[in-house]
Design an enzyme around this catalytic site. Sequence first.
Site, PDB file in Angstrom:
ATOM      1  N   ASP A  21      41.999 -72.840  44.955  1.00 57.98           N
ATOM      2  CA  ASP A  21      43.349 -72.354  45.281  1.00 57.98           C
ATOM      3  C   ASP A  21      43.386 -70.855  45.563  1.00 57.98           C
ATOM      4  OD1 ASP A  21      43.173 -71.230  42.727  1.00 57.98           O
ATOM      5  OD2 ASP A  21      45.304 -71.548  42.341  1.00 57.98           O
ATOM      6  N   GLU A  22      42.259 -70.304  45.943  1.00 58.32           N
ATOM      7  CA  GLU A  22      42.176 -68.853  46.074  1.00 58.32           C
ATOM      8  C   GLU A  22      41.370 -68.453  47.305  1.00 58.32           C
ATOM      9  OE1 GLU A  22      40.717 -65.763  42.842  1.00 58.32           O
ATOM     10  OE2 GLU A  22      40.881 -67.796  42.061  1.00 58.32           O
ATOM     11  N   ASP A  66      46.626 -66.716  45.984  1.00 55.15           N
ATOM     12  CA  ASP A  66      46.327 -67.608  44.857  1.00 55.15           C
ATOM     13  C   ASP A  66      47.532 -68.526  44.653  1.00 55.15           C
ATOM     14  OD1 ASP A  66      45.844 -68.790  42.380  1.00 55.15           O
ATOM     15  OD2 ASP A  66      45.077 -66.956  41.467  1.00 55.15           O
TER      16      ASP A  66
HETATM   17  P1  TTP Z   1      43.950 -70.741  38.656  1.00 54.79           P
HETATM   18  O1  TTP Z   1      44.359 -70.165  39.979  1.00 54.79           O
HETATM   19  O2  TTP Z   1      43.150 -69.915  37.738  1.00 54.79           O
HETATM   20  O3  TTP Z   1      45.246 -71.173  37.844  1.00 54.79           O
HETATM   21  P2  TTP Z   1      46.598 -71.812  38.355  1.00 54.79           P
HETATM   22  O4  TTP Z   1      46.663 -71.905  39.836  1.00 54.79           O
HETATM   23  O5  TTP Z   1      46.809 -73.108  37.632  1.00 54.79           O
HETATM   24  O6  TTP Z   1      47.674 -70.807  37.800  1.00 54.79           O
HETATM   25  P3  TTP Z   1      48.069 -69.346  38.347  1.00 54.79           P
HETATM   26  O7  TTP Z   1      49.504 -69.446  38.743  1.00 54.79           O
HETATM   27  O8  TTP Z   1      47.875 -68.452  37.167  1.00 54.79           O
HETATM   28  O9  TTP Z   1      47.170 -69.016  39.488  1.00 54.79           O
HETATM   29  O10 TTP Z   1      43.154 -72.087  38.882  1.00 54.79           O
HETATM   30  C1  TTP Z   1      43.437 -72.965  39.959  1.00 54.79           C
HETATM   31  C2  TTP Z   1      43.295 -74.410  39.508  1.00 54.79           C
HETATM   32  O11 TTP Z   1      41.965 -74.643  39.035  1.00 54.79           O
HETATM   33  C3  TTP Z   1      44.217 -74.798  38.378  1.00 54.79           C
HETATM   34  O12 TTP Z   1      45.482 -75.219  38.833  1.00 54.79           O
HETATM   35  C4  TTP Z   1      43.442 -75.892  37.698  1.00 54.79           C
HETATM   36  C5  TTP Z   1      41.998 -75.552  37.946  1.00 54.79           C
HETATM   37  N1  TTP Z   1      41.413 -74.964  36.731  1.00 54.79           N
HETATM   38  C6  TTP Z   1      40.774 -75.804  35.826  1.00 54.79           C
HETATM   39  O13 TTP Z   1      40.668 -77.010  36.047  1.00 54.79           O
HETATM   40  N2  TTP Z   1      40.251 -75.260  34.683  1.00 54.79           N
HETATM   41  C7  TTP Z   1      40.327 -73.914  34.396  1.00 54.79           C
HETATM   42  O14 TTP Z   1      39.840 -73.467  33.341  1.00 54.79           O
HETATM   43  C8  TTP Z   1      40.996 -73.059  35.336  1.00 54.79           C
HETATM   44  C9  TTP Z   1      41.136 -71.587  35.066  1.00 54.79           C
HETATM   45  C10 TTP Z   1      41.520 -73.628  36.479  1.00 54.79           C
HETATM   46 MG    MG Z   2      46.201 -70.262  41.029  1.00 54.69          MG
END
Ligand code: TTP
Ligand code: MG
Length: 357
Positions: free
Chosen positions: A114-115, A8
Amino acid sequence: MRIIGHIDMDAFFASVEERDNSRFKGRPLVVGADPKGGKGRGVVSTANYKAREYGIRSAMPISEAWRLSEVARKKGMPPAIFCEVNGKKYSEVSRRIMKLIAQVIPIVEQTSIDEAYLDLSFLGSYEEAQKIAEQLKVTIKKVERLTTTVGIGPNRLMAKIATEMQKPDGLTIIREEEAEKILEPLSLRVIPGIGPKTQTMFARQGMRLVKDAKNLTQEGLKDLCGKWGEDLYEKLRGRDYSPVGIEMEIKSVGEQETFAIDTMNPAFIAERLQVLSQAVVMRLKREGFENFRRAVLTVRFRDFQTKTRSRTFSEPISSGETLNFEAMRLLMAFLDGRENPQKKTIRLVGIRVEELS
Ligand code: TTP
Ligand code: MG
């Protein structure tokens, strides 16, 4: 032996923006809708870890993020920088990262922008899995200048939980024999499938943690949760048999809204359609897609009669504005006599996009 990895990206959209804009370096950063000095509508996509210290989170109203930044500013801390969403850029970065992963791991299942889940079983041991994960983190850092978090476990459930345990830039390994004990003190919310509603249902019966729900028998869980209870019984014990590599086919992405009051007010509906269009395009990008070729508008009247109208484009479309424009055109038929001869008021509208690429 199965060994599953979960990867992630850290604060993904924000990290890409920090990387590309030197003036963002070291500052709290919020990626999302325009805050318009606190009057903006729309939501936060993500915030970097500095901005999270102010309480700013994904999906929060952007006006709330603005307020939290102001609170911090008044305490003498640096205010957050607000940056708009560049979906296209993040999709490209995502594609490149997935390619880097695919170069070293044969079975990869991308589950969002991103996962991804990685089947590391072919490596034969947790030591080898750890080595490849470390390598992968270094490669992504070198090539994309972005940090990632990796979790490794005996199955998808535990791999994902391992990722959550140490973020950002983490690498956590949970071995099969530790899985059950690690889960016990955690909130039931860590189990995928337990959302706010199910959590509340458990809480009403005095169950908050994984270990609380372990007192239930398989039958008891089935009574509470339906057929899924069987699966949940296993998950509460750290067991999950779902394979990696079978991509769940996402055929469409949509959002809908039920109005507080049935309405025929064109300006109000237009405004809601705009918000929905933006939300749909944002989710589309988040699911790792760039374009759609069909837009579908759903309208439910006050008597629950539900109709849809759609338009298929000859070219792939990626913009929320185009989607909004098309949704508005489709809506017209419901406001005049064509689809609504009795001029019934509208209870719900929804927008969906299909033929994704
Ligand atoms: P995530 O992997 O949930 O969050 P993140 O990568 O920003 O942070 P983390 O370090 O906790 O993993 O989501 C990936 C991307 O998806 C995030 O950068 C932006 C987008 N996203 C949104 O646009 N809206 C949302 O509600 C979420 C959860 C994510
Ligand atoms: Mg993330």
